[in-house]
Write an enzyme that holds these catalytic residues in place. Structure first.
Site, short mmCIF file in Angstrom:
data_model
loop_
_atom_site.label_atom_id
_atom_site.label_comp_id
_atom_site.label_asym_id
_atom_site.label_seq_id
_atom_site.Cartn_x
_atom_site.Cartn_y
_atom_site.Cartn_z
N VAL A 57 -8.95 0.94 -12.77
CA VAL A 57 -10.19 1.37 -13.43
C VAL A 57 -9.96 1.81 -14.88
CG1 VAL A 57 -12.07 3.07 -13.31
CG2 VAL A 57 -11.13 2.15 -11.22
N VAL A 59 -6.38 3.73 -5.80
CA VAL A 59 -5.28 4.32 -5.04
C VAL A 59 -5.61 5.78 -4.68
CG1 VAL A 59 -3.88 5.00 -7.07
CG2 VAL A 59 -2.77 4.47 -4.90
N ASP A 60 -6.34 6.46 -5.54
CA ASP A 60 -6.76 7.85 -5.29
C ASP A 60 -7.60 7.92 -4.01
OD1 ASP A 60 -7.19 10.54 -5.76
OD2 ASP A 60 -8.55 10.26 -7.46
N ASP A 98 0.84 -1.20 0.00
CA ASP A 98 0.00 0.00 0.00
C ASP A 98 0.88 1.26 0.00
OD1 ASP A 98 -1.73 2.07 0.65
OD2 ASP A 98 -2.61 1.05 2.40
N THR A 137 -3.59 1.18 -14.51
CA THR A 137 -3.80 -0.27 -14.67
C THR A 137 -4.99 -0.81 -13.86
OG1 THR A 137 -2.31 -0.96 -12.88
CG2 THR A 137 -1.33 -0.62 -15.06
#
Ligand code: AR6
Length: 177
Positions: free
Chosen positions: A120, A33-34, A10, A118
């Protein structure tokens, strides 16, 4: 010589100078990740992003990391994969190059990247990994001021891909697994 580190995990946990966010053009948060970065950084990050007026695909903008262990977040917008005829590879390469340029301007010595586009955005993972590694390698031939660049792979498929590909881009003594 800049060290290259491969991490399975993470990106929000890393205490580095800058982590890169795979954002969208609004820069106002999202999933993947956003979403993880906004949750970990706290609401001040959204307030700072609101002042940036969005970001074009392939470009990058910077904010503080707020509650993150990282000092800065570099927000870049990867291309949505539309079959490969829409400059997707060039734009993905620009994400890595423009993020590094911004990191250099802010005197960051350590930078960590997620696997931009890589999730959505559907960019094929093998092609994305080649594009990422080749852009970073190109940048490092011209600029030697970084201490360490990390590639942070959240999913097993990307991690394995990077593990296999890294030795064809960087020397063994440069890479830390
Ligand atoms: N740390 C590191 N990598 C992560 C993490 C994490 N905590 N969580 C997911 N990933 P994505 P994109 C990986 O979908 O394809 C957002 O909604 C994930 O396994 O986050 O560029 C934005 O707001 C994948 O390999 O980004 C945009 O709307 C990689 O991060 C859109 O998604 C990228 O997946 C951007 O799509």
């Amino acid at each position: 010589m800049t060290k290259i580190r491969l991490i399975h995990g993470d990106i929000t946990l890393l205490a580095v100078d800058a982590i890169v966010n795979a954002a969208n053009r609004s820069l106002l948060g999202g999933g993947g990740v956003d979403g993880a970065i906004h949750r970990a950084a706290g609401s001040q990050l959204l307030e700072a992003c609101k002042k940036l007026n969005g970001c074009e695909t392939g470009q990058a903008k910077i904010t503080p990391g707020f509650r993150l262990p990282a000092k800065y977040v570099i927000h870049t917008v990867g291309p949505v994969w539309r079959g490969g005829q829409d400059r997707e590879t060039e734009l993905l390469s620009q994400c890595y190059l423009n993020s590094l340029e911004l990191a250099k301007q802010y005197e960051c010595r350590q930078v960590a990247f997620p696997n931009i586009s890589t999730g959505v955005y559907g960019f094929p993972k093998t092609k994305a990994a080649h594009t990422a590694l080749s852009a970073v390698k190109d940048y490092l031939t011209a600029y030697t001021g970084f201490e360490e660049i990390s590639f942070v792979c959240f999913d097993q498929e990307n991690y394995q891909l990077y593990k296999d590909l890294l030795p064809s881009f960087f020397s063994q003594d440069q890479i830390t697994f």
